[in-house]
Design a protein around this motif. Structure first.
Motif, PDB file in Angstrom:
ATOM      1  N   GLY A  78       0.827  -1.200   0.000  1.00  0.00           N
ATOM      2  CA  GLY A  78       0.000   0.000   0.000  1.00  0.00           C
ATOM      3  C   GLY A  78       0.857   1.244   0.000  1.00  0.00           C
ATOM      4  N   GLU A  79       0.209   2.380  -0.142  1.00  0.00           N
ATOM      5  CA  GLU A  79       0.897   3.672  -0.182  1.00  0.00           C
ATOM      6  C   GLU A  79       0.776   4.379   1.160  1.00  0.00           C
ATOM      7  OE1 GLU A  79       0.465   8.059  -2.278  1.00  0.00           O
ATOM      8  OE2 GLU A  79      -0.678   6.361  -3.068  1.00  0.00           O
ATOM      9  N   ALA A  80       1.906   4.700   1.759  1.00  0.00           N
ATOM     10  CA  ALA A  80       1.894   5.464   3.012  1.00  0.00           C
ATOM     11  C   ALA A  80       1.550   6.908   2.696  1.00  0.00           C
ATOM     12  CB  ALA A  80       3.250   5.372   3.698  1.00  0.00           C
ATOM     13  N   THR A 100      -0.580   6.076   8.092  1.00  0.00           N
ATOM     14  CA  THR A 100      -1.810   5.783   7.359  1.00  0.00           C
ATOM     15  C   THR A 100      -1.425   5.165   6.018  1.00  0.00           C
ATOM     16  OG1 THR A 100      -2.960   7.634   8.389  1.00  0.00           O
ATOM     17  CG2 THR A 100      -3.921   6.738   6.370  1.00  0.00           C
ATOM     18  N   VAL A 101      -1.971   3.998   5.739  1.00  0.00           N
ATOM     19  CA  VAL A 101      -1.638   3.268   4.517  1.00  0.00           C
ATOM     20  C   VAL A 101      -2.890   3.086   3.675  1.00  0.00           C
ATOM     21  CG1 VAL A 101      -0.704   1.137   3.546  1.00  0.00           C
ATOM     22  CG2 VAL A 101       0.223   2.050   5.689  1.00  0.00           C
ATOM     23  N   ALA A 102      -2.837   3.557   2.435  1.00  0.00           N
ATOM     24  CA  ALA A 102      -3.942   3.367   1.493  1.00  0.00           C
ATOM     25  C   ALA A 102      -3.645   2.134   0.659  1.00  0.00           C
ATOM     26  CB  ALA A 102      -4.093   4.595   0.593  1.00  0.00           C
ATOM     27  N   SER A 103      -4.567   1.196   0.655  1.00  0.00           N
ATOM     28  CA  SER A 103      -4.369  -0.038  -0.094  1.00  0.00           C
ATOM     29  C   SER A 103      -5.635  -0.398  -0.845  1.00  0.00           C
ATOM     30  CB  SER A 103      -3.995  -1.177   0.867  1.00  0.00           C
ATOM     31  OG  SER A 103      -5.106  -1.508   1.687  1.00  0.00           O
ATOM     32  N   ALA A 104      -5.612  -1.536  -1.512  1.00  0.00           N
ATOM     33  CA  ALA A 104      -6.785  -1.994  -2.262  1.00  0.00           C
ATOM     34  C   ALA A 104      -7.960  -2.266  -1.336  1.00  0.00           C
ATOM     35  CB  ALA A 104      -6.426  -3.252  -3.051  1.00  0.00           C
ATOM     36  N   TRP A 105      -7.670  -2.456  -0.035  1.00  0.00           N
ATOM     37  CA  TRP A 105      -8.740  -2.740   0.925  1.00  0.00           C
ATOM     38  C   TRP A 105      -9.181  -1.487   1.670  1.00  0.00           C
ATOM     39  CZ3 TRP A 105      -4.149  -5.411   0.502  1.00  0.00           C
ATOM     40  CH2 TRP A 105      -4.235  -6.662  -0.129  1.00  0.00           C
TER      41      TRP A 105
END
Length: 203
Positions: A78-80, A100-105
């Motif tokens: 994911g993207e921090a 904070t991590v943005a991911s597919a979920w």
């Protein structure tokens, strides 16, 4: 030597520096590595992979297989997007901060006691920028266009064409392999190639 502790270290970036830190610290801390793609790639050897895509297998590996399967280090794809630190607070079960991590979920938070940011730099073709990250030439184009009376509303992309490729398009090894074959086909169909730079990689 440092004693073993349950404190958590979050390493943002799975490049050479991030992996070095994770490997050295895993014996003493709980370590988590965050990266926006699911594989490691040895960038200096990418040029060879462009003309010989089969070489990609020798300069890449799956993060989860190596980090979790061999080193005992947690991997979070994911993207921090944010690092939140609360200075002056004592250590607790939630740690001293959170990433904070943005991911597919969807977005999630990783709490840490220590955080290492090892994201490297964006480098055009070989290490594409994230979709929302403006390129230097787009920033320059925006400034240039803004100097033209009545043209401040013109986006930079309309001056220089489409923005750089998004790293999101190459989050998997299969996608990266497809890119290498595409570049190889374009080179094979070209009339010639110019190598700029006579250093170790260029030669």
């Amino acid at each position: 030597l440092l004693p073993r502790t349950l404190k958590r270290v979050v390493v943002i970036g799975g490049g050479p520096t991030g992996l070095f830190c994770a490997d050295r610290l895993r014996h003493h801390f709980e370590v988590t590595v965050v990266d926006s793609k699911d594989y490691f790639e040895f960038t200096p050897s990418v040029l060879r992979a462009v003309v010989d895509p089969s070489h990609l297998a020798r300069i890449t590996f799956d993060y989860r297989d190596v980090l979790e399967g061999e080193l005992g280090v947690e991997f979070v794809p994911g993207e921090a997007t944010c690092v939140d630190v609360s200075p002056g607070t004592s250590a607790s079960s939630a740690g001293r901060g959170a990433v904070t991590v943005a991911s597919a979920w969807g977005p999630g938070k990783l709490h840490f006691d220590y955080c290492i940011i090892a994201v490297g730099v964006s480098n055009g073709l070989w290490k594409p920028r994230l979709a929302r990250e403006p390129t230097e030439r787009q920033g320059a184009a925006s400034r240039k266009v803004a100097d033209v009376p009545g043209a401040s509303a013109v986006p930079a992309a309309s001056v220089y064409g489409a923005p750089e490729r998004s790293l999101a398009a190459e989050q998997t090894l299969d996608a990266r392999r497809g890119t290498m074959w595409s570049l190889r086909d374009r080179i094979a169909a070209s009339r010639g190639v110019v190598v700029v730079g006579a250093g170790l990689v260029g030669v």
